[in-house]
Design a protein around this motif. Structure first.
Motif, short mmCIF file in Angstrom:
data_model
loop_
_atom_site.label_atom_id
_atom_site.label_comp_id
_atom_site.label_asym_id
_atom_site.label_seq_id
_atom_site.Cartn_x
_atom_site.Cartn_y
_atom_site.Cartn_z
N MET A 152 0.50 -1.49 -0.14
CA MET A 152 -0.05 -0.19 0.46
C MET A 152 1.02 1.40 0.00
SD MET A 152 -3.69 1.54 2.35
CE MET A 152 -4.31 -0.44 1.49
N LYS A 153 1.06 2.59 -0.34
CA LYS A 153 1.59 3.28 -0.54
C LYS A 153 0.73 4.81 0.14
CE LYS A 153 1.98 2.09 -5.69
NZ LYS A 153 0.88 1.04 -5.41
N ARG A 154 1.59 5.51 0.35
CA ARG A 154 1.16 6.74 1.07
C ARG A 154 1.75 7.79 0.08
NH1 ARG A 154 -0.16 6.97 6.62
NH2 ARG A 154 0.68 4.61 6.61
N LEU A 155 0.93 9.07 0.49
CA LEU A 155 1.41 10.70 0.23
C LEU A 155 2.38 10.43 0.66
CD1 LEU A 155 1.14 12.33 -1.67
CD2 LEU A 155 -0.86 13.98 -1.16
N HIS A 156 2.83 11.84 0.82
CA HIS A 156 4.02 11.98 1.39
C HIS A 156 3.86 13.42 0.86
CE1 HIS A 156 7.99 13.67 3.37
NE2 HIS A 156 8.06 13.49 2.54
N VAL A 157 4.38 14.35 2.20
CA VAL A 157 4.08 16.20 1.62
C VAL A 157 5.10 16.50 2.79
CG1 VAL A 157 2.78 18.37 2.21
CG2 VAL A 157 1.73 16.40 1.25
N SER A 158 5.96 17.53 2.33
CA SER A 158 7.18 18.04 3.64
C SER A 158 6.53 19.48 3.68
CB SER A 158 7.93 17.63 3.23
OG SER A 158 9.21 18.10 4.05
N PHE A 159 6.63 20.53 4.40
CA PHE A 159 6.57 21.27 4.97
C PHE A 159 8.13 22.36 5.53
CE2 PHE A 159 2.48 21.00 3.45
CZ PHE A 159 2.30 21.92 3.21
N GLY A 160 8.40 23.31 5.05
CA GLY A 160 9.41 24.13 6.18
C GLY A 160 9.11 24.90 6.72
N VAL A 161 9.05 25.31 7.92
CA VAL A 161 8.97 25.45 9.07
C VAL A 161 9.61 26.49 9.98
CG1 VAL A 161 6.77 24.90 9.25
CG2 VAL A 161 8.72 24.41 10.88
N GLN A 162 9.10 27.49 10.17
CA GLN A 162 9.94 28.52 10.69
C GLN A 162 10.01 28.66 12.25
OE1 GLN A 162 9.49 32.78 10.19
NE2 GLN A 162 10.65 33.13 11.88
N ASP A 163 9.01 28.11 13.18
CA ASP A 163 9.39 27.84 14.90
C ASP A 163 8.20 26.00 14.89
OD1 ASP A 163 8.11 28.31 16.90
OD2 ASP A 163 8.04 29.72 17.37
N LEU A 164 8.99 25.98 14.93
CA LEU A 164 8.90 24.05 14.70
C LEU A 164 7.62 24.07 15.60
CD1 LEU A 164 8.73 21.38 13.66
CD2 LEU A 164 10.89 20.97 15.45
N GLU A 165 7.93 24.39 16.55
CA GLU A 165 6.56 24.17 18.44
C GLU A 165 5.93 24.98 18.26
OE1 GLU A 165 6.66 25.82 23.10
OE2 GLU A 165 8.27 24.72 22.22
N LYS A 166 5.07 26.26 17.07
CA LYS A 166 3.99 26.54 17.23
C LYS A 166 3.29 25.71 15.96
CE LYS A 166 4.43 31.45 17.85
NZ LYS A 166 4.50 32.98 17.38
N SER A 167 4.07 25.07 15.32
CA SER A 167 3.84 24.12 13.68
C SER A 167 3.38 23.23 14.39
CB SER A 167 4.58 24.21 12.65
OG SER A 167 5.85 25.38 11.77
N VAL A 168 3.88 22.87 15.04
CA VAL A 168 3.65 21.33 16.27
C VAL A 168 2.35 21.63 17.04
CG1 VAL A 168 3.76 19.42 17.39
CG2 VAL A 168 5.89 20.09 16.05
N LEU A 169 2.18 22.48 17.09
CA LEU A 169 0.93 22.69 17.85
C LEU A 169 -0.38 22.69 16.50
CD1 LEU A 169 -0.61 22.47 20.71
CD2 LEU A 169 -0.28 25.52 20.17
N PHE A 170 -0.07 23.54 16.40
CA PHE A 170 -1.07 24.12 14.68
C PHE A 170 -1.60 22.25 14.32
CE2 PHE A 170 -2.27 24.70 10.28
CZ PHE A 170 -3.45 25.32 10.44
N TYR A 171 -0.86 21.83 13.53
CA TYR A 171 -0.89 20.62 13.19
C TYR A 171 -1.49 19.15 13.78
CZ TYR A 171 0.88 22.59 8.41
OH TYR A 171 0.74 23.62 8.13
N SER A 172 -1.53 19.92 15.53
CA SER A 172 -1.61 19.16 15.48
C SER A 172 -2.92 18.75 16.65
CB SER A 172 -1.21 18.20 17.63
OG SER A 172 0.19 17.61 17.51
N THR A 173 -3.45 19.88 16.58
CA THR A 173 -4.80 20.15 16.61
C THR A 173 -5.73 20.22 15.58
OG1 THR A 173 -4.22 22.44 18.22
CG2 THR A 173 -6.39 22.00 17.16
#
Length: 159
Positions: free
Chosen positions: A1-22
């Protein structure tokens, strides 16, 4: 089975983790310095944010396979796409040891196809990097994208 992969560069990892976790309703499945990854089943995606490459925003997309045998048919389709093709082979990238190849679409969006063998302790920078179009000195895409090597150009089709 295959899975789509998407990668983003972010400035503030902590804020991004909070946003995407939500947004995803789940904590990252992998958290490392400068890096977080969600292996989601709904939608079936390997979603990465990282702050180590210096690149911000969308970085690249890919197709991740679960069995190494699934790679060759995808690599063949990458070669047939009448676009640059760059086989990278086995490399350490983004805290994982993987086998991968790269291409880019007509608008310059970088795509990788890969099989992940196992997690690593280091982020991995791989060899010197360059974009597939070979006209740019941009050396980003997960901090360890397409290695500097001759890109195999497939012959352009008629019309």
């Amino acid at each position: 089975m295959k899975r789509l992969h998407v990668s983003f560069g972010v400035q503030d990892l902590e804020k991004s983790v909070l946003f995407y976790s939500t947004l995803f309703g789940a904590a990252p499945s992998v958290s490392r310095p400068g890096y977080a990854k969600w292996m989601l089943e709904d939608p079936r995606v390997n979603f990465v944010v990282e702050s180590l490459s210096g690149e911000k925003g969308f970085s690249h997309a890919g197709i991740q396979v679960e069995d190494q045998e699934e790679l060759e048919p995808i690599f063949s389709r990458l070669k047939e796409a009448e676009a640059p093709y760059l086989p990278e082979g086995v490399t350490t990238c983004c805290y994982h040891k993987s086998e991968k190849s790269w291409t880019q679409d007509p608008d310059g969006v970088r795509w990788e196809a890969f099989y992940t063998m196992h997690q690593m302790e280091e982020f991995g920078s791989g060899p010197e990097l360059e974009r597939l179009d070979a006209t740019s000195t941009d050396q980003s895409a997960c901090g360890c994208s397409a290695p500097a090597a001759k890109v195999e150009e497939e012959p352009a089709g008629c019309c």
